[in-house]
Scaffold this active site. Sequence first.
Site, PDB file in Angstrom:
ATOM      1  N   ARG A  79      51.094 -46.983  60.258  1.00 11.60           N
ATOM      2  CA  ARG A  79      49.850 -47.742  60.298  1.00 11.60           C
ATOM      3  C   ARG A  79      48.760 -46.923  59.610  1.00 11.60           C
ATOM      4  NH1 ARG A  79      45.345 -48.056  64.863  1.00 11.60           N
ATOM      5  NH2 ARG A  79      44.046 -49.556  63.809  1.00 11.60           N
ATOM      6  N   HIS A 123      38.671 -49.961  59.479  1.00 11.79           N
ATOM      7  CA  HIS A 123      38.636 -48.872  60.450  1.00 11.79           C
ATOM      8  C   HIS A 123      37.304 -48.136  60.261  1.00 11.79           C
ATOM      9  CE1 HIS A 123      41.471 -46.423  63.174  1.00 11.79           C
ATOM     10  NE2 HIS A 123      40.289 -45.859  63.294  1.00 11.79           N
ATOM     11  N   GLU A 168      39.235 -51.607  66.890  1.00 11.15           N
ATOM     12  CA  GLU A 168      38.262 -51.292  67.940  1.00 11.15           C
ATOM     13  C   GLU A 168      36.844 -51.776  67.637  1.00 11.15           C
ATOM     14  OE1 GLU A 168      38.488 -47.107  68.867  1.00 11.15           O
ATOM     15  OE2 GLU A 168      40.533 -47.276  69.618  1.00 11.15           O
ATOM     16  N   ASN A 293      44.947 -49.980  71.662  1.00  4.26           N
ATOM     17  CA  ASN A 293      44.795 -48.528  71.597  1.00  4.26           C
ATOM     18  C   ASN A 293      44.546 -48.034  73.009  1.00  4.26           C
ATOM     19  OD1 ASN A 293      44.983 -48.814  68.861  1.00  4.26           O
ATOM     20  ND2 ASN A 293      42.888 -48.176  68.396  1.00  4.26           N
ATOM     21  N   TYR A 295      44.246 -44.570  75.441  1.00  5.02           N
ATOM     22  CA  TYR A 295      44.188 -43.112  75.632  1.00  5.02           C
ATOM     23  C   TYR A 295      44.060 -42.734  77.109  1.00  5.02           C
ATOM     24  CZ  TYR A 295      43.815 -42.750  70.619  1.00  5.02           C
ATOM     25  OH  TYR A 295      44.086 -42.829  69.284  1.00  5.02           O
ATOM     26  N   GLU A 352      47.666 -47.286  68.873  1.00  4.87           N
ATOM     27  CA  GLU A 352      47.275 -45.872  68.970  1.00  4.87           C
ATOM     28  C   GLU A 352      47.542 -45.372  70.384  1.00  4.87           C
ATOM     29  OE1 GLU A 352      43.248 -44.777  67.812  1.00  4.87           O
ATOM     30  OE2 GLU A 352      43.336 -46.122  66.087  1.00  4.87           O
TER      31      GLU A 352
HETATM   32  C1  FCB Z   1      40.230 -44.134  68.357  1.00  3.07           C
HETATM   33  C2  FCB Z   1      40.062 -44.343  66.873  1.00  3.07           C
HETATM   34  C3  FCB Z   1      40.810 -43.356  66.023  1.00  3.07           C
HETATM   35  C4  FCB Z   1      40.769 -41.960  66.602  1.00  3.07           C
HETATM   36  C5  FCB Z   1      41.147 -41.968  68.060  1.00  3.07           C
HETATM   37  C6  FCB Z   1      41.178 -40.618  68.710  1.00  3.07           C
HETATM   38  O1  FCB Z   1      39.127 -44.670  69.009  1.00  3.07           O
HETATM   39  O2  FCB Z   1      40.496 -45.646  66.524  1.00  3.07           O
HETATM   40  O3  FCB Z   1      40.289 -43.423  64.729  1.00  3.07           O
HETATM   41  O4  FCB Z   1      39.540 -41.392  66.385  1.00  3.07           O
HETATM   42  O5  FCB Z   1      40.284 -42.811  68.775  1.00  3.07           O
END
Ligand code: FCB
Length: 448
Positions: A79, A123, A168, A293, A295, A352
Amino acid sequence: MTSLVKRFPANFVWGVATAAYQIEGAVTEDGRGASIWDIFSHTPGKILHGDTGDIACDHYHRMPEDIHLMSQLGIAHYRFSISWPRVFPMGYGQKNSRGLDFYDQLIDQLLQENIEPLVTLYHWDLPQGLQDKGGWMNRDTAFYFRDYAEAVFDKLGDRVHAWITHNEPWVTTVAGHVQGRHAPGLKQAHVARKVAHHLLLSHGLAVEAYRGMGKGRIGITLNLHPVYPASSQEEDLRAQRLHDAFHNTWFLDPVFKGTYPQELDEILPPDDKFIVEGDLNLIRQPLDFLGVNYYAPHRVRWNTEEISHTSLVILPEEPITAMGWPVDAKGLTDLLTRIHHDYGPIPIVITENGAAYDDVVQDGQVHDTSRQHYLEMHWNALAASLDQGVPVEGYYLWSFLDNFEWALGYSKRFGIVYVDYPTQQRIVKDSGLAYSRFLRDFQEYHHR
Ligand code: FCB
């Protein structure tokens, strides 16, 4: 690992992710125009240590080697994003064919190495020429985005069969226009709803254009979080409700239901002057997949000093990454089951997931065991989501290379490949070797 690979279907997609401004560099080459990130990163005080994306990983010049390394690791899906100002230096008007040529070559290179592309159109690197006309505050930008998308579909659509309109949009809206920590660096909460709406409108317009031109799949990527209350007190439960509206349903609801959540009115004053009849129908067109995405989860408590009326709480015993984000893989399962329940059935692709740690090179190696742990826990959480019936189809690890982490510059490393910026040397980290072994096991188990 073998027991883990068994838990995924044979057609599950495993890949890595990057984004144009974070890796390419070559910001004035081959006719590229300036983006809002060039201007922002060159504004003193905006980026940690004054870093910029001028050179980044120099991927623009090292593309063939980088892709070759990817293929050597056994990675079969990639990607990446396209830089709009390479294609339209001003964002509109004159097209720059040399900018598109780079992506043309990148795709040929990928296909030669048996790597399947997944392409993000936006992006965050809006052409500065459009920012000068108001950027995402201006409705016209949505239509310029459609023109740009069409030019890209036209040139690359014969070989690219999977597309993401936006990455995002929450971050563009809030970090860029409310908090001012991202380009274009505005602190104007009153424009947030309008900006979000125009971003979503541009998504809808691009999807509509694609349906008329292409036969592949198209979706959008949202940054989403499961939201937990810090306590069971009334206030914190209210915080949970508002935080979920601000971070999740503000974008999920319009895309899947064609409405904005009512709770948002308790955070941002109601305003719909910018909504034109038919917009929401465009925005909620059927998608082929949702990009997620993930985290970390958000644990929240009530705090009226914050715009969302909430602030994040980190538990003292919780492990955190170098970003200060808690490590909580179960949050991924919670998030995916919730999306499936509230918005499904919709195929989900994790576009992500990954972690920053303070990596060090020792004798030419990087022993990033914390990252390996993080990744394995999240692959397990993904398998648990599949067990619960969530149609997850793929996973793209953030990131292939260490790169320009926006306002934090080069201080945060997310790669499974270490980049020594002064020499641009690439060193595969232990996590990269582990991913490679995992992919090999997966292949052997499912396709022997
Ligand atoms: C996300 C972004 C990516 C990167 C990660 C850590 O929010 O999409 O570009 O910075 O965080």
